[in-house]
Structures are given as C-alpha cells and as structure tokens.
Design a protein around this motif. Sequence first.
Motif, PDB file in Angstrom:
ATOM      1  N   ALA A 211       0.964  -1.214   0.026  1.00 34.08           N
ATOM      2  CA  ALA A 211       0.060  -0.024   0.037  1.00 34.08           C
ATOM      3  C   ALA A 211       0.840   1.171  -0.087  1.00 34.08           C
ATOM      4  O   ALA A 211       0.440   2.425  -0.419  1.00 34.08           O
ATOM      5  CB  ALA A 211      -0.864  -0.009   1.184  1.00 34.08           C
ATOM      6  N   LEU A 212       1.998   1.208   0.594  1.00 35.83           N
ATOM      7  CA  LEU A 212       2.775   2.312   0.774  1.00 35.83           C
ATOM      8  C   LEU A 212       3.631   2.554  -0.780  1.00 35.83           C
ATOM      9  O   LEU A 212       3.849   3.808  -0.809  1.00 35.83           O
ATOM     10  CB  LEU A 212       4.109   2.331   1.620  1.00 35.83           C
ATOM     11  CG  LEU A 212       3.649   2.421   3.210  1.00 35.83           C
ATOM     12  CD1 LEU A 212       4.664   1.879   4.313  1.00 35.83           C
ATOM     13  CD2 LEU A 212       3.131   3.932   3.420  1.00 35.83           C
ATOM     14  N   ASP A 213       4.036   1.718  -1.312  1.00 32.69           N
ATOM     15  CA  ASP A 213       4.572   1.977  -2.744  1.00 32.69           C
ATOM     16  C   ASP A 213       4.425   3.158  -3.514  1.00 32.69           C
ATOM     17  O   ASP A 213       4.902   3.871  -3.792  1.00 32.69           O
ATOM     18  CB  ASP A 213       4.891   0.635  -3.517  1.00 32.69           C
ATOM     19  CG  ASP A 213       5.985  -0.377  -2.994  1.00 32.69           C
ATOM     20  OD1 ASP A 213       6.688   0.136  -1.987  1.00 32.69           O
ATOM     21  OD2 ASP A 213       6.082  -1.263  -3.492  1.00 32.69           O
ATOM     22  N   PRO A 214       2.912   2.990  -4.042  1.00 31.82           N
ATOM     23  CA  PRO A 214       2.719   4.163  -4.771  1.00 31.82           C
ATOM     24  C   PRO A 214       2.218   5.387  -4.152  1.00 31.82           C
ATOM     25  O   PRO A 214       2.480   6.374  -4.690  1.00 31.82           O
ATOM     26  CB  PRO A 214       1.008   3.670  -5.322  1.00 31.82           C
ATOM     27  CG  PRO A 214       0.576   2.518  -4.095  1.00 31.82           C
ATOM     28  CD  PRO A 214       1.861   1.945  -3.765  1.00 31.82           C
ATOM     29  N   VAL A 215       2.292   5.584  -2.744  1.00 34.90           N
ATOM     30  CA  VAL A 215       2.035   6.789  -1.946  1.00 34.90           C
ATOM     31  C   VAL A 215       3.562   7.347  -1.995  1.00 34.90           C
ATOM     32  O   VAL A 215       3.564   8.569  -2.249  1.00 34.90           O
ATOM     33  CB  VAL A 215       1.536   6.456  -0.412  1.00 34.90           C
ATOM     34  CG1 VAL A 215       1.763   7.714   0.317  1.00 34.90           C
ATOM     35  CG2 VAL A 215       0.321   5.850  -0.580  1.00 34.90           C
TER      36      VAL A 215
END
Length: 363
Positions: free
Chosen positions: A77-81
Amino acid sequence: MKVMSVVGARPQFVKLAAVAAAFGNTEHHHTIVHTGQHYDADLSDVFFHGLSIPEPDVHLGVGSGTHGVQTGTTLAALDPVIAAARPDWVLVYGDTNSTLAGALSAAKQHVPVAHLEAGLRSFNRRMPEEHNRVLTDHAADLLLAPTEEAVRHLTAEGLADRAVLTGDVMVDVCLRLRDKVLRGEATAPALPASRNARKPYLFATLHRAENTDDPDRLAALVDALTGLPVPVVLAAHPRLLARAASFGIKLDHGLLHISRPLPYAELIATVLDSRGVITDSGGLQKEAYLLERVCTTLRTETEWPETLRGGWNALVPDPRELGSQAWSDTVLRPAPKSSRDMPYGDGKAAVRVVRALEDHVAR
C-alpha cells in the motif's frame, strides 16, 4: 524539504506529536501517512485528538493480520504513496511492522530513510519488534538515536557513520504533559468506577505476544496481579481482552480493575497518581522512570537498560519464581532515594530531529 512520516501504532503517535509540532514551526512540508496497523479508536483517534496531531494526509486502513500479512500489505500500500510524493525523507518510527514496511518501501524506491528511535536492542530474537528495529536500522540512511547506549549498539554493528544522537522525542511530550498535570491544567487520572478511590493502587499494562498468547502464562500473570495486597488498575489492550476471552480467563475480579487503553494525557496523570507500574511495554518503562514511579517489567530484558539503574525498574519475567511475598515486596518497593540520571534528553529532541534531517538532506 519534504518529509513523510509513516506511523501506524499507539507509541508512534506519541512520538509523532513531538515531531509534527517541531515541523509546524518551520517552512518544511510534512505529510503524515497512517498505515492503520492500530485501528481501534482508543489506540489511534484519541491520540491524534488529545495530542493535537494534524489529521493524516493518507490513511491506508491496513488493519490486523499475521506479521507477514500485515507487513506485506503495508508495504504494497505504501509503494504508490511514496512514489507519488517523492519526499526528501521517509521518516519511520520505532519498531512496528509499519516501521519496517515504510523503510523497505522507501529504500527500494531510492528515497532516503530516517529511523527515529534507532539503535535500541533487546537482544531477544524471539521478539518481532527486535527483527523490525534491526532490519530498519540497516536499511536506513540516517539513524536518529535516543540515547548514548543506542549509539553504542549502532557503532558495534558498523553503523556509526549514519547515527546522530538526538535524545528521545517521547520525553518532549511526557515532560510537557507531566507539568500540565502537576499544575492542574490537564486531565485527571482515568480510574474504573469499581476501584476504591481512597486506596493507593498500582497501574498495569499487558499486551506482548509472549505474555498473552500462551493460556498458562497469561493465567499465571493474571493470578499474580490479583494476588497482590493492593488494587491494580489494568489498562486492557484489545489483544489482552481477545486472548483472555478465548482462553476463558476472567480479568476483572478481586483487586484487579479493568480500564480501557488510556489517551496519553490520562496515562500520564494515572501513572503520577499511582504508587508504581507493572508492565511489559517498552514505552511505559521509560515513562515511569521519567515520572519517578517504580516499575516492574514482566520480561526477561529491556530496550531501556538505563531504567534499571538505581532500582527504578526491575525485570521479573515470571512472578511465580519469586514467591508471593517476594513478588509483592518487589512491586510495592519504595522509590529509590538516589537521584535519577536523565539519559533520554532534555525534552527538545524533536527540534534536533528536524535539524538532523535538514543537515543530512544537503548531503
């Protein structure tokens, strides 16, 4: 400078309160990502409201799961953020699954990682937190160490060139709220209605997997708490309530009184009002030390060895091995008469954290 704080659990919100306030006095752009690792309102929302932390810019809503599932879900979930924001720093806090996921996501995208509370070691490799903190330190570019002991650990692991001694940001918040409580400007202690208000009490927390996931051990610890000759106020973590219910262990009986997890100001007020603390929490050991209350830690080791000096903290992994009288004498021991050291800083650590990020971003 653009800094992204990644947080997800109760202790991280306290640290975030100090850091967010320090950034609020600068022109830097500070964004907050809440992973949702702790999603119970008593472990999340009350800290943002009670400590005046800005609302998260992103909430991932990861929720619970096994360590692998929770870490992997948070990482994905953090990768694109992080990819969309491209901050100058991703700042991760402490030793949770959110900490490790934030460090890995940023490092794999070549975004610099700073680890707040770097260098702590329990040397107990059965603790998930120990794996998280060691792996995060070795992945990070900047290690913000709270104590000289933490710097020594990092040096021993070949990480001295990345380490900066800042002090402990939790001290910033703890001392500020302590002073407000002592001036009568903050909340009163949060005590269950079942407790006799005229009697002194001990304050307790119990949540670590090694203490709650084995039914025999949990039953023995509850028996040890209920067998004490003074009331014990136990702030019950959701993990504890769930495990006790599944094992058929009754918590609220005798002189053991159950409360909800406490907002931070109420926690400080309650510890100050108590005659001592019993816990398996890392943070509460240190807070008891700062608030000059003796602490008994239900573990074999501590990340905060400074609290053991002078007898302020005592490690009791198994109360049964002491016997009932020695156990009672340990938790009810008077506060040491010798003065405490102040190894955790002067309450201005968050300003030093911001300064360290400023100094190192130019490099």
